[in-house]
Design an enzyme around this catalytic site. Structure first.
Site, short mmCIF file in Angstrom:
data_model
loop_
_atom_site.label_atom_id
_atom_site.label_comp_id
_atom_site.label_asym_id
_atom_site.label_seq_id
_atom_site.Cartn_x
_atom_site.Cartn_y
_atom_site.Cartn_z
N ARG A 122 30.67 10.15 39.70
CA ARG A 122 30.74 10.85 38.39
C ARG A 122 29.86 12.09 38.33
NH1 ARG A 122 30.96 5.48 36.35
NH2 ARG A 122 33.13 4.97 35.91
N LYS A 144 33.63 26.96 38.20
CA LYS A 144 35.02 26.50 38.31
C LYS A 144 35.20 25.88 39.69
CE LYS A 144 37.55 29.57 35.18
NZ LYS A 144 38.58 30.63 35.11
N GLU A 186 37.88 41.87 44.20
CA GLU A 186 37.19 41.26 43.06
C GLU A 186 36.01 42.12 42.62
OE1 GLU A 186 38.31 38.65 41.46
OE2 GLU A 186 39.31 37.27 42.86
N LYS A 228 29.26 38.76 36.14
CA LYS A 228 29.89 37.44 35.98
C LYS A 228 28.94 36.49 35.25
CE LYS A 228 32.67 33.81 37.74
NZ LYS A 228 33.67 33.34 38.68
N GLU A 238 35.83 29.40 29.18
CA GLU A 238 36.96 30.31 28.98
C GLU A 238 37.67 30.10 27.65
OE1 GLU A 238 38.91 31.34 32.69
OE2 GLU A 238 40.76 31.66 31.60
N ARG A 242 35.56 35.02 28.88
CA ARG A 242 35.69 34.75 30.32
C ARG A 242 37.07 35.12 30.83
NH1 ARG A 242 33.14 29.79 33.93
NH2 ARG A 242 34.03 30.50 35.89
N ASN A 246 40.02 37.56 34.45
CA ASN A 246 41.38 37.41 35.00
C ASN A 246 42.13 38.73 35.06
OD1 ASN A 246 41.03 34.62 35.26
ND2 ASN A 246 41.47 34.35 33.09
N HIS A 249 45.00 39.15 37.42
CA HIS A 249 45.32 37.84 37.98
C HIS A 249 46.71 37.31 37.60
CE1 HIS A 249 41.22 37.87 39.29
NE2 HIS A 249 41.29 36.67 39.81
N HIS A 253 48.84 36.07 40.56
CA HIS A 253 49.32 34.69 40.78
C HIS A 253 50.82 34.68 41.01
CE1 HIS A 253 45.48 33.01 38.72
NE2 HIS A 253 45.32 33.16 40.01
N HIS A 267 44.34 36.34 48.34
CA HIS A 267 44.09 36.33 46.89
C HIS A 267 43.48 37.66 46.41
CE1 HIS A 267 43.01 34.87 42.92
NE2 HIS A 267 41.76 35.27 43.15
P1 NAD Z 1 38.46 31.41 52.28
O1 NAD Z 1 37.45 30.42 51.84
O2 NAD Z 1 39.75 30.90 52.80
O3 NAD Z 1 37.78 32.38 53.35
C1 NAD Z 1 38.56 33.40 53.96
C2 NAD Z 1 38.52 33.26 55.50
O4 NAD Z 1 37.26 33.69 55.98
C3 NAD Z 1 38.69 31.83 56.01
O5 NAD Z 1 39.45 31.86 57.19
C4 NAD Z 1 37.26 31.39 56.32
O6 NAD Z 1 37.23 30.39 57.31
C5 NAD Z 1 36.68 32.68 56.82
N1 NAD Z 1 35.25 32.86 56.68
C6 NAD Z 1 34.46 32.54 55.63
N2 NAD Z 1 33.24 33.05 55.79
C7 NAD Z 1 33.22 33.70 56.97
C8 NAD Z 1 32.25 34.45 57.67
N3 NAD Z 1 31.03 34.69 57.15
N4 NAD Z 1 32.59 34.96 58.88
C9 NAD Z 1 33.84 34.78 59.39
N5 NAD Z 1 34.81 34.11 58.76
C10 NAD Z 1 34.50 33.58 57.56
O7 NAD Z 1 38.84 32.42 51.10
P2 NAD Z 1 38.01 33.25 50.02
O8 NAD Z 1 38.68 34.56 49.95
O9 NAD Z 1 36.56 33.18 50.25
O10 NAD Z 1 38.29 32.41 48.69
C11 NAD Z 1 39.60 32.27 48.18
C12 NAD Z 1 39.64 31.04 47.30
O11 NAD Z 1 38.70 31.19 46.24
C13 NAD Z 1 40.98 30.79 46.66
O12 NAD Z 1 41.31 29.43 46.80
C14 NAD Z 1 40.76 31.13 45.19
O13 NAD Z 1 41.58 30.39 44.33
C15 NAD Z 1 39.32 30.75 45.04
N6 NAD Z 1 38.63 31.41 43.92
C16 NAD Z 1 37.90 30.64 43.09
C17 NAD Z 1 37.23 31.21 42.04
C18 NAD Z 1 36.36 30.37 41.15
O14 NAD Z 1 35.89 30.87 40.12
N7 NAD Z 1 36.11 29.12 41.51
C19 NAD Z 1 37.27 32.59 41.84
C20 NAD Z 1 38.02 33.37 42.72
C21 NAD Z 1 38.70 32.75 43.77
N1 GLY Z 2 37.39 33.86 38.65
C1 GLY Z 2 37.59 33.68 37.27
C2 GLY Z 2 36.54 32.86 36.60
O1 GLY Z 2 35.60 32.41 37.22
O2 GLY Z 2 36.64 32.65 35.42
#
Ligand code: NAD
Ligand code: GLY
Length: 370
Positions: A122, A144, A186, A228, A238, A242, A246, A249, A253, A267
């Site tokens: 939990r 998130k 971003e 942020k 949100e 917040r 987006n 976005h 999406h 993304h």
């Molecule tokens: P990811 O985690 O897939 O990383 C991108 C690639 O880089 C992967 O292949 C990873 O293995 C590699 N990698 C990571 N760090 C590295 C490094 N230092 N050196 C070499 N390779 C490295 O993708 P991302 O772009 O970091 O994140 C995308 C995800 O984030 C999506 O799922 C999206 O929905 C999510 N997201 C979440 C929020 C939130 O608020 N929680 C906000 C924006 C995006």
């Molecule tokens: N990436 C959008 C949020 O964190 O609200």
């Protein structure tokens, strides 16, 4: 030098520490959170050979034991299978309620490990150690967490704030160029949504930053995280402001769905293209002058980023098909798509008052230019 941005959320407030060398100093940062000197690290198979040993050695040097789980890299990991594997592994490792989980990786690992921490017993605490630009400026901050479902992206999750974020900007040095630029999508978003001066700063410094200037990278991360943090502090779940995060976005999406969440479009690339479309739509609605979308597109182009639908390879649905995908966005309320539009660079706002025909026109023109 380490910069600190505080995310102010009452009892759930935490620091985002930003700068090079934070992994080497991890023990000192993490130790104050620990009830016993042991952590569980979740990472992926790209990051593990690059940064896991350094993190574990640094922790060991401070007397902190660690266990580590390495998951496959990529968006497909953010699903039920890996969530089950991760959660059961944490239980096998006897992670207790007062222990801390460390998420070492990009947004995929941060979202997944954060969600596993949210539901384990939990709720156990977790620390984000983001290693992509996208994760450092966006996904590691704000709480998130979640996974994708067969029905769509990020549809299962929880708000669960980390206890600390260690954004070691040195890790960006090993990031492939395409992933770096996707994260930059971003970064630009922050300037576009609320900080004209930051956008101007990016126009000046973006190319040097992308080429590897460490101080500029750290400054871009700090300014993004500060924005942020301010927004999340005003609106954690949100209910209002917040949603500004987006920007781009809703288009993004739909494009990610249309390209099957594949490497045809990352993304952050979709966010950049989506921001360009949101500004084009704003100009068509008379909210800003045509110079504004042109300036947005010029900067994305100067950075060598995907900017237009023409930059996305392979087939795309027609304008109605894309509109249909936009209508499935989880930000749809009472059947109405909520758009983030802008009265200019740095002046975004949210509205549902957008004629579908105008959106269709923007999409049809963008598709015709492919
Ligand atoms: P990811 O985690 O897939 O990383 C991108 C690639 O880089 C992967 O292949 C990873 O293995 C590699 N990698 C990571 N760090 C590295 C490094 N230092 N050196 C070499 N390779 C490295 O993708 P991302 O772009 O970091 O994140 C995308 C995800 O984030 C999506 O799922 C999206 O929905 C999510 N997201 C979440 C929020 C939130 O608020 N929680 C906000 C924006 C995006
Ligand atoms: N990436 C959008 C949020 O964190 O609200």
């Amino acid at each position: 030098m380490t910069e600190t941005v505080r995310v102010v959320l009452g009892a759930r407030s935490y620091d985002v520490r930003i700068g090079p060398g934070l992994i080497a100093g991890a023990a000192g940062h993490v130790a104050p959170l620990l009830a016993r000197p042991r952590v569980a690290i979740v990472t992926d198979a790209h990051v593990a050979p690059l940064h896991l040993d350094a993190l574990r050695a640094a922790l060991r040097g401070g007397g902190i034991d660690s266990v580590a789980l390495t998951l496959p890299p990529g968006e497909a990991t953010k699903g039920w299978d890996a969530l089950g594997r991760c959660t059961e592994w944490l239980l096998e490792q006897k992670v207790e309620r007062r222990d801390v989980v460390l998420a070492l990786g990009g947004g995929v690992i941060g979202d997944l490990a954060g969600f596993a921490a949210a539901i384990l017993r939990r709720g156990v605490r977790f620390v984000q150690v983001p290693t992509t630009l996208l994760a450092q400026v966006d996904s590691s901050v704000g709480g998130k967490t979640g996974i994708n479902a067969p029905q769509g992206k990020n549809l299962v999750g929880a708000f669960h704030q980390p206890s600390l974020v260690l954004a070691d900007t040195g890790t960006l040095g090993t990031l492939p160029g395409r992933d770096f630029l996707a994260g930059y999508g971003e970064v630009v978003k922050y300037g576009l949504l609320g900080d004209t001066a930051f956008f101007e700063w990016l126009e000046t410094h973006g190319p040097a930053l992308a080429a590897g200037d460490a101080d500029l990278r750290a400054e871009a991360v700090r300014r993004s995280v500060q924005m942020k943090a301010d927004i999340v502090a005003r609106d954690e779940t949100e209910a209002g402001d917040r949603a500004l995060l987006n920007l781009g976005h809703t288009f993004c999406h739909a494009l990610e769905a249309a390209t099957g969440y594949s490497d045809r479009l990352l993304h952050g690339e979709g966010v950049a293209v989506g921001c360009a479309l949101a500004f084009e739509l704003s100009a068509r609605l008379g909210l800003c002058s045509q110079e504004e979308p042109s300036r947005v597109r010029a900067h994305l182009r100067a950075m060598g980023m995907k900017t237009d639908l023409a930059d996305i390879s392979g087939p795309l649905p027609d304008a109605d098909g894309l509109l249909g995908l936009m209508a499935q966005d989880k930000k749809v309320l009472d059947g109405q798509i909520h758009y983030v539009l802008a009265r200019g660079i740095g002046a975004a706002f949210v509205t549902a008052d957008v004629p579908a025909d105008t959106v269709r026109g923007v999409l049809a023109d963008a598709l015709a230019a492919r």
